[in-house]
Design an enzyme around this catalytic site. Structure first.
Site, PDB file in Angstrom:
ATOM      1  N   HIS A 108      86.226 -75.388 -72.706  1.00  0.00           N
ATOM      2  CA  HIS A 108      85.674 -75.602 -74.045  1.00  0.00           C
ATOM      3  C   HIS A 108      84.695 -74.479 -74.322  1.00  0.00           C
ATOM      4  CE1 HIS A 108      81.998 -76.837 -72.026  1.00  0.00           C
ATOM      5  NE2 HIS A 108      82.727 -77.635 -71.283  1.00  0.00           N
ATOM      6  N   GLU A 166      70.232 -78.503 -44.617  1.00  0.00           N
ATOM      7  CA  GLU A 166      69.496 -77.336 -45.095  1.00  0.00           C
ATOM      8  C   GLU A 166      68.144 -77.696 -45.692  1.00  0.00           C
ATOM      9  OE1 GLU A 166      70.425 -73.389 -47.897  1.00  0.00           O
ATOM     10  OE2 GLU A 166      71.782 -75.108 -47.890  1.00  0.00           O
ATOM     11  N   SER A 220      84.159 -81.878 -70.422  1.00  0.00           N
ATOM     12  CA  SER A 220      84.860 -81.132 -69.374  1.00  0.00           C
ATOM     13  C   SER A 220      85.883 -81.973 -68.622  1.00  0.00           C
ATOM     14  CB  SER A 220      83.851 -80.553 -68.379  1.00  0.00           C
ATOM     15  OG  SER A 220      82.991 -79.632 -69.007  1.00  0.00           O
ATOM     16  N   HIS A 227      78.553 -78.954 -76.272  1.00  0.00           N
ATOM     17  CA  HIS A 227      79.746 -78.122 -76.276  1.00  0.00           C
ATOM     18  C   HIS A 227      80.078 -77.716 -77.709  1.00  0.00           C
ATOM     19  CE1 HIS A 227      81.202 -80.146 -72.290  1.00  0.00           C
ATOM     20  NE2 HIS A 227      80.124 -79.395 -72.141  1.00  0.00           N
ATOM     21  N   ASP A 264      83.823 -72.367 -67.270  1.00  0.00           N
ATOM     22  CA  ASP A 264      83.345 -73.572 -67.954  1.00  0.00           C
ATOM     23  C   ASP A 264      82.463 -73.171 -69.141  1.00  0.00           C
ATOM     24  OD1 ASP A 264      82.029 -76.027 -68.662  1.00  0.00           O
ATOM     25  OD2 ASP A 264      82.555 -76.796 -66.683  1.00  0.00           O
ATOM     26  N   THR A 284      85.268 -80.701 -63.764  1.00  0.00           N
ATOM     27  CA  THR A 284      86.200 -79.586 -63.912  1.00  0.00           C
ATOM     28  C   THR A 284      87.151 -79.451 -62.728  1.00  0.00           C
ATOM     29  OG1 THR A 284      84.584 -78.463 -65.308  1.00  0.00           O
ATOM     30  CG2 THR A 284      86.344 -77.112 -64.408  1.00  0.00           C
TER      31      THR A 284
END
Length: 521
Positions: free
Chosen positions: A381, A234, A109, A456, A59, A172
């Site tokens: 990208h 967690e 994305s 981007h 990415d 993505t």
């Protein structure tokens, strides 16, 4: 300025910067002849049927990031760096992909994921739908869904998987299985009332329901799978990790219930549990960590101990599926494989992640053969990341340029961003980087324009290919061409007329293969 340039030229011409062997012209002639012999061998095209398809997706991994990562890899090995080779550099075929979205010159994305996974260009912010869909408009989605190469593989009876170092519901990876008018509809808790009333499904729900028999799903974003305000296993005392689902569903339970009788399905969230699995006895694997990245307060040599025992490391994610689903090369009935694999201006973290991606590419190469495995490495990208400043050979990639600005008389790092959070003014002037720890993992490189988050980049990205029909990826392509070429190589999807023995030479038999999507985001 002329004095500075003379000093700089003197540094660049210093004999100590030049490795001894590179002073001999025969070194360069020999290297070029070796490269030429390799290129001539490519005249014998590999036209086998690809039983395995591996797509690594970095990415934001633009060409400048690839170059800087190559240098970093070499410097981590105590070399100068520039002469190093990434695993992707060894791929014989390279192309460029045009990344624009149908409505955006500089893409996001989601639209790019729809292109390189579904083979169709789309609008920014939308996943798994055509360009007829308007972002945020649920009522424009029906009938405009487009399927991905993961679906094409599954429809062909293949095993498939998704591996990502971001949320599984991130734009993505989600284009592999989801159809959404908004990339941010991770759970129904992020959807507006009109979208819920219109019957649109959130992305996490689609992960479980659209293609319920995905063999491997590994990534992050656990909270989108659980009821609103449910405590995290967690981090039970941290509100930001609580469940977000308004429908009160437990999608992990739903995932288990959707599996066929007699099949072994395992859910893991802790590194210990993942590493303890006997993968040969697992049919379906779902692993979700809140933080699939390795925390790096001090980024040093790769492969060090994890900072938190529950955090699943970046390299452990991609190691697991091949060992689970790929047999030895000499197995009688091999399966196949499809792999497809960062926006804060933190260059050190981004480049270390790129080097880790490169390690995963090397691992896949060791587990497979280019005779039956088409491997592709590309990016969705670029980013507005650059490095320059006339740095001398072997200059630390995160270091200073060997000159000061001839305007404000301050030093600057080689790595810079066109825009982003690294823009800092101190006492009315650009920050003096020599007064800060620019080698720290969280250092935000200086940028020309102040933004809370850097953008981007709009330039083409590289596509590296190796294996059967890799020569189909060449020159400059539209990004949506990538899955069509890969599907052609594997004889999946709609374009299979060439797959009979009379029309296409092959030395392999098309057998079931795993389609595994590995995403470094």
């Amino acid at each position: 300025m002329e004095v500075l340039l003379l000093i700089l030229l003197a540094q660049l011409c210093s004999p100590s910067l030049v490795p001894e062997r590179e002073k001999d012209p025969e070194y360069w002639r020999g290297q070029a002849q070796e490269t030429l012999r390799g290129a001539l061998r490519l005249q014998r095209l590999n036209q086998n049927v690809a039983k395995n398809l591996i797509l690594f997706l970095g990415d934001g991994m633009g060409v400048s990031t690839v170059t800087a990562a190559r240098i970093l890899k070499g410097q981590l090995q105590n070399r100068k760096g520039e002469e190093s080779l990434l695993e992707m550099d060894k791929f014989p075929y390279v192309a460029l992909a045009k990344t624009y979205n149908t409505n955006a010159q500089v893409p996001d994305s989601a639209g790019t994921a729809t292109a390189y996974l579904c083979g169709v260009k789309a609008n920014e912010g939308t996943v798994g739908v055509s360009a007829s869909v308007t972002r945020d408009r649920c009522n424009t989605t029906k009938g405009q869904e487009v399927t991905s190469i993961l679906r094409w593989a599954k429809d062909g009876g293949k095993s498939v998987g998704i591996v990502t170092t971001t949320r599984v519901t991130h734009a993505t990876p989600s284009a592999a299985y989801a159809h959404s008018a908004n990339r941010d509809w991770y759970s129904d808790g992020e959807m507006p009332p009109d979208a819920l009333e219109g019957g649109c499904k959130d992305i996490a729900r689609q992960l479980v329901e659209n293609i319920p028999d995905i063999e491997v799903i590994l990534g992050g974003g656990r909270k989108y799978m659980f009821p609103k305000n449910a405590s995290d296993v967690e981090y039970p005392h941290e509100d930001k990790h609580r469940g977000t689902r308004l429908d009160r569903r437990d999608l992990v339970q739903a995932w288990h219930e959707a599996k066929p009788p007699g099949k072994v399905a395992k859910y893991v969230w802790h590194r210990r549990d993942l590493l303890a699995l006997n993968l040969s006895r697992v049919d379906f694997l779902l692993g979700e960590s809140q933080h699939p990245r390795v925390p790096r307060p001090q980024l040093g040599a790769l492969g060090g101990p994890l900072a938190h025992p529950g955090v699943l490391g970046q390299l452990e994610w991609p190691v697991t599926p091949p060992r689970m689903l790929l047999p030895p090369r000499d197995a009688g009935t091999p399966k196949g494989c499809w792999y497809s694999t960062g926006d804060a201006g933190k260059a050190k973290q981004a480049l270390h992640e790129a080097v880790e991606l490169d390690r995963a590419i090397g691992l896949a190469a060791r587990l497979t053969s280019p005779q039956d495995t088409l491997s592709v490495v590309t990016a969705d990208h670029s980013h507005v990341f650059t490095f320059g400043g006339y740095t001398p050979r072997g200059n630390p990639i995160f270091g200073l340029a060997p000159m000061q600005s001839d305007v404000d008389r301050k030093p600057f790092t080689s790595i810079l961003y066109g825009n982003g959070p690294g823009y800092k003014i101190v006492a009315g002037e650009r920050e003096n980087v020599s007064a800060v720890d620019f080698a720290h993992a969280n250092y935000q490189a200086q940028s020309a324009v102040p933004l809370r988050q850097e953008t981007h980049g709009g330039e083409d990205v590289a596509v590296f290919a190796r294996g059967p029909m890799a020569h189909l990826l060449h020159g400059v392509h539209e990004q949506n061409y990538i899955p069509h070429a890969m599907a052609y190589a594997a004889c999946i999807g709609s374009n299979r007329a060439h797959c009979n023995a009379a029309s296409r030479p092959t030395t392999t038999i098309l057998l079931p293969f795993l389609a595994l999507l590995f995403l470094l985001c």
